[in-house]
Each structure stands twice: as structure tokens, then as C-alpha cells.
Design a protein around this motif. Structure first.
Motif, short mmCIF file in Angstrom:
data_model
loop_
_atom_site.label_atom_id
_atom_site.label_comp_id
_atom_site.label_asym_id
_atom_site.label_seq_id
_atom_site.Cartn_x
_atom_site.Cartn_y
_atom_site.Cartn_z
N ALA A 123 0.84 -1.26 -0.13
CA ALA A 123 -0.06 0.16 0.05
C ALA A 123 0.87 1.15 -0.07
O ALA A 123 0.54 2.27 -0.70
N ASP A 124 1.78 1.12 1.00
CA ASP A 124 2.76 2.48 0.87
C ASP A 124 3.53 2.63 -0.45
O ASP A 124 3.89 3.69 -0.79
N SER A 125 4.40 1.39 -0.74
CA SER A 125 5.25 1.72 -1.74
C SER A 125 4.85 1.84 -3.30
O SER A 125 5.15 2.73 -3.88
N PHE A 126 3.47 1.31 -3.58
CA PHE A 126 2.75 1.67 -4.71
C PHE A 126 1.70 2.33 -4.87
O PHE A 126 0.94 2.50 -5.54
N GLN A 127 1.42 3.01 -3.69
CA GLN A 127 0.15 3.72 -3.65
C GLN A 127 -1.27 3.16 -3.82
O GLN A 127 -1.91 3.44 -4.44
N LEU A 128 -1.22 1.73 -3.18
CA LEU A 128 -2.39 0.98 -3.61
C LEU A 128 -3.47 1.16 -2.45
O LEU A 128 -3.04 1.15 -1.16
N GLU A 129 -4.76 0.74 -2.79
CA GLU A 129 -5.75 0.65 -1.96
C GLU A 129 -5.75 -0.80 -1.26
O GLU A 129 -4.94 -1.53 -1.95
N LYS A 130 -6.45 -0.93 -0.32
CA LYS A 130 -6.27 -2.25 0.39
C LYS A 130 -6.60 -3.45 -0.35
O LYS A 130 -5.65 -4.43 -0.10
N ARG A 131 -7.44 -3.39 -1.25
CA ARG A 131 -7.81 -4.79 -1.90
C ARG A 131 -6.48 -4.91 -2.98
O ARG A 131 -6.01 -6.07 -2.81
N ALA A 132 -5.84 -4.01 -3.52
CA ALA A 132 -4.76 -4.26 -4.62
C ALA A 132 -3.55 -4.50 -3.71
O ALA A 132 -2.90 -5.48 -4.06
N ALA A 133 -3.39 -4.26 -2.34
CA ALA A 133 -2.18 -4.62 -1.55
C ALA A 133 -2.57 -5.93 -1.14
O ALA A 133 -1.53 -6.76 -1.12
N ARG A 134 -3.62 -6.28 -0.80
CA ARG A 134 -4.02 -7.61 -0.29
C ARG A 134 -3.79 -8.73 -1.36
O ARG A 134 -3.24 -9.57 -1.20
N VAL A 135 -3.99 -8.35 -2.66
CA VAL A 135 -3.92 -9.17 -3.68
C VAL A 135 -2.26 -9.44 -4.07
O VAL A 135 -1.80 -10.40 -4.54
N LYS A 150 -5.41 -26.31 1.61
CA LYS A 150 -4.84 -26.38 3.00
C LYS A 150 -3.80 -25.36 2.92
O LYS A 150 -3.60 -24.67 4.15
N LEU A 151 -2.83 -25.28 2.05
CA LEU A 151 -1.67 -24.25 2.11
C LEU A 151 -2.42 -22.81 2.05
O LEU A 151 -2.01 -21.91 2.67
N LEU A 152 -3.40 -22.69 1.20
CA LEU A 152 -4.11 -21.21 0.93
C LEU A 152 -4.84 -21.12 2.50
O LEU A 152 -4.77 -19.91 2.70
N ALA A 153 -5.37 -21.81 3.07
CA ALA A 153 -6.00 -21.60 4.21
C ALA A 153 -5.01 -21.31 5.34
O ALA A 153 -5.16 -20.41 5.96
N ALA A 154 -3.95 -21.76 5.39
CA ALA A 154 -2.74 -21.60 6.22
C ALA A 154 -2.24 -20.16 6.26
O ALA A 154 -1.76 -19.74 7.30
N SER A 155 -2.28 -19.91 4.86
CA SER A 155 -1.94 -18.52 4.80
C SER A 155 -2.70 -17.33 4.68
O SER A 155 -2.63 -16.16 4.18
N LEU A 156 -3.97 -17.67 4.97
CA LEU A 156 -5.08 -16.86 5.00
C LEU A 156 -5.33 -16.04 3.80
O LEU A 156 -5.71 -14.92 3.56
N ILE A 157 -5.45 -16.86 2.63
CA ILE A 157 -5.55 -16.74 1.23
C ILE A 157 -6.92 -17.19 1.00
O ILE A 157 -7.26 -18.27 0.73
N ASP A 158 -8.04 -16.44 0.77
CA ASP A 158 -9.38 -16.80 0.41
C ASP A 158 -9.35 -16.96 -0.84
O ASP A 158 -8.68 -16.82 -1.90
N LYS A 159 -10.43 -17.86 -1.35
CA LYS A 159 -10.80 -18.11 -2.76
C LYS A 159 -11.01 -16.86 -3.54
O LYS A 159 -10.45 -16.81 -4.74
N SER A 160 -11.87 -15.91 -3.19
CA SER A 160 -11.83 -14.63 -3.84
C SER A 160 -10.51 -13.84 -4.16
O SER A 160 -10.27 -13.57 -5.06
N THR A 161 -9.57 -14.10 -3.03
CA THR A 161 -8.39 -13.47 -3.38
C THR A 161 -7.51 -14.06 -4.43
O THR A 161 -7.00 -13.51 -5.17
N ARG A 162 -7.72 -15.54 -4.51
CA ARG A 162 -6.97 -16.32 -5.42
C ARG A 162 -7.56 -15.95 -6.79
O ARG A 162 -6.56 -16.03 -7.72
N THR A 163 -8.80 -15.56 -6.99
CA THR A 163 -9.21 -15.28 -8.17
C THR A 163 -8.59 -13.99 -8.62
O THR A 163 -8.28 -13.70 -9.83
N ASP A 164 -8.57 -13.28 -7.63
CA ASP A 164 -8.00 -11.66 -7.89
C ASP A 164 -6.36 -11.93 -8.42
O ASP A 164 -6.03 -11.13 -9.18
N ILE A 165 -6.01 -12.99 -7.70
CA ILE A 165 -4.41 -13.19 -7.97
C ILE A 165 -4.31 -13.54 -9.70
O ILE A 165 -3.49 -12.95 -10.29
N ILE A 166 -5.26 -14.52 -9.84
CA ILE A 166 -5.34 -14.93 -11.28
C ILE A 166 -5.35 -13.90 -12.26
O ILE A 166 -4.62 -13.55 -13.34
#
Length: 186
Positions: A123-135, A150-166
Motif C-alpha cells: 500500500a505504501d510503496s505503490f500507493q495501492l488501495e487495500k484490495r490491491a495491496a492484499r492481492v 490447505k496451504l491457502l487456508a494456512a496463509s489466510l488466502i481466501d478463494k476470492s483473493t486467489r481469483t484476484d491473483i489470477i
């Protein structure tokens, strides 16, 4: 013990240091707690006594690796993080423990601080909003985590965030802020 009398803390440090050294050389599945105890000069019973189980001992190694890679989150050195053997060992151990049935929630506690610091960095380095920084934070995690739920769950990455990553991977030609704007995250 082969070393004589050692304190509980000394024994734990010996075991964990030995485990880390051995796990850097061989796959997790090929390193037994008996070998770790033997190489550390201690009786195997110390692992059960001080850690409760081999899995708990390995989780302690994950905690140590998490602490060692903290410097990258604090400085924003993402390239250093990706190249650091501590980060790679951490994720290999997480993958192994989760495959063995270790509770994903235990890793989520470790991931929470990492998540907060890394998202703030983006967020600070790239002046990103929360959603973009999360992705972007989640994308860094995906360098280590394949498609394991299981690794996604352990890293607190939800399915909607995974879709955003793609979606982010598909729009990487510009800079971070430009990509975030294109995807409607700004």
C-alpha cells in the motif's frame, strides 16, 4: 545424553538447530526425529518431552523460519524473501505438516502478522488501495504455495483473493498502480 547434562532450553536449541541443518540437506519425509536426536547428541525422548511430538518440533522450526524472514517484510525486500532458503524451508515444512494433518489454523496465526506488514508495504510503496495491496501480498505467497487448499487456508488466502491473483497475473504488463486501476482496485 552423549553431551552430559543440558538444560531444557539448551536441549531444545540443539534439537532445532540440528533439525534445520538436516532439513536443508534432505526432504522432510527423509528426516526422522530419531536421526535429529542422534545428530544433536541427545536421546530421542527429548523430542517427545520438550516438543510433545515430531510435528510440534517441526512447527517450532516453522516459527523460527518465520522469525528469520521477518526482515524482508520490514524492509520490503521481496526479491530477498523469494531467494532466502529460510522462506523456502518454511513453506516446505508447512506443506509437509498440512499433508500430515497438522491443523491449518496453527499456521494462520503466524501468517496474520506477515499479512498485515506485507499489505502495508505494498500500500505504501505503490500507493495501492487495500484490495490491491492484499492481492499483491497474496501473489507473493503464491510464489511458494501452489494450488493446495490447505496451504491457502494456512496463509489466510481466501478463494476470492486467489481469483484476484489470477486476474493480476493476466494484467502484469504495467506497473502495480496501473494494474490495480485496470482491475478496478483503486
Amino acid at each position: 545424553t552423549a553431551l552430559g547434562r543440558v538444560s531444557k532450553e539448551q536441549a531444545k536449541i540443539l534439537i532445532l538447530d540440528t533439525a534445520i541443518a538436516m532439513l536443508r540437506e534432505r526432504p522432510v519425509s527423509e528426516v526422522s526425529s530419531r536421526e535429529i536426536a542422534h545428530e544433536s547428541g541427545l536421546n530421542h525422548s527429548y523430542i517427545a518431552r520438550y516438543f510433545g511430538s515430531n510435528h510440534e518440533m517441526l512447527f517450532c522450526v516453522v516459527e523460527i523460519m518465520t522469525e528469520r524472514i521477518k526482515k524482508y517484510r520490514e524492509t520490503g525486500d521481496i526479491a530477498g524473501l523469494v531467494k532466502d532458503p529460510n522462506a523456502n524451508l518454511r513453506f516446505k515444512l508447512m506443506e509437509y505438516l498440512l499433508a500430515e494433518g497438522f491443523p491449518a489454523e496453527r499456521f494462520a496465526v503466524l501468517a496474520l502478522e506477515q499479512r498485515t506488514n506485507t499489505e502495508a508495504f505494498f500500500a505504501d510503496s505503490f500507493q495501492l488501495e487495500k484490495r490491491a495491496a492484499r492481492v499483491y501480498r497474496a501473489k507473493i505467497g503464491m510464489l511458494f504455495i501452489l494450488a493446495d487448499e490447505k496451504l491457502l487456508a494456512a496463509s489466510l488466502i481466501d478463494k476470492s483473493t486467489r481469483t484476484d491473483i489470477i486476474n493480476l497475473f493476466l494484467h502484469e504488463l504495467g506497473d502495480a498502480k496501473k494494474n490495480a486501476e485496470k482491475l478496478g482496485w483503486q
